[in-house]
Design an enzyme around this catalytic site. Structure first.
Site, PDB file in Angstrom:
ATOM      1  N   GLY A 179      34.483  40.650  30.766  1.00  0.00           N
ATOM      2  CA  GLY A 179      33.242  40.785  31.525  1.00  0.00           C
ATOM      3  C   GLY A 179      33.532  41.213  32.951  1.00  0.00           C
ATOM      4  CG  HIS A 180      37.013  41.438  34.558  1.00  0.00           C
ATOM      5  ND1 HIS A 180      37.225  40.456  33.606  1.00  0.00           N
ATOM      6  CD2 HIS A 180      38.202  42.070  34.719  1.00  0.00           C
ATOM      7  CE1 HIS A 180      38.499  40.497  33.230  1.00  0.00           C
ATOM      8  NE2 HIS A 180      39.109  41.468  33.891  1.00  0.00           N
ATOM      9  CB  ALA A 181      35.728  47.079  35.782  1.00  0.00           C
TER      10      ALA A 181
END
Length: 131
Positions: A47-49
């Site tokens: 749930g991130h980059a």
């Protein structure tokens, strides 16, 4: 989208197989190693980059899905073999889900933990990608 599935060299032996990640198997020097385990099947991780960091994911045991999003396209990659790894480039949103019982996800990262490198909000990620 520039993610890449990479074969990890496998040495087969009647006593069991051995896979080695070294030299030019992945296109970066490893600065951080961590692993995910005991993830409930109905949970998700990621749930991130990352702005600058690349990562290489390997399913050491079991299986899980990696959903990759470059801001335009989404792809789902199932990892379920310890001699295949997924190279995730910078600026790629990722979510991991559908963990099987006993799944272990090994992550090799090109950088150490730096909170400033994370984009944890999807709307911010979309804005970041458009600049």
């Amino acid at each position: 989208m520039t993610f890449k599935l990479i074969d990890i060299p496998k040495i087969e032996d009647r006593r069991g197989n051995l896979s080695v990640i070294e030299h030019d198997c992945i296109p970066f020097d490893i600065k951080r190693v961590y692993y995910l385990y005991d993830v409930p099947s109905d949970s998700y991780r990621g749930g991130h980059a990352h702005k600058e960091q690349s990562e290489f994911l390997v399913a050491l045991s079991g299986s899980f899905d990696v959903i990759l999003d470059d801001g335009v396209e989404k792809h789902t990659v199932m990892l379920n073999k310890p001699n295949k790894g997924l190279l995730i480039p910078t600026k790629t949103w990722r979510e991991l889900e559908n963990f099987s019982s006993g799944a272990v996800c090994l992550v090799l990262a090109s950088g150490t933990f730096e909170e400033a490198d994370y984009i944890r909000d999807y709307d911010q990620f979309k804005s970041f990608k458009s600049t």
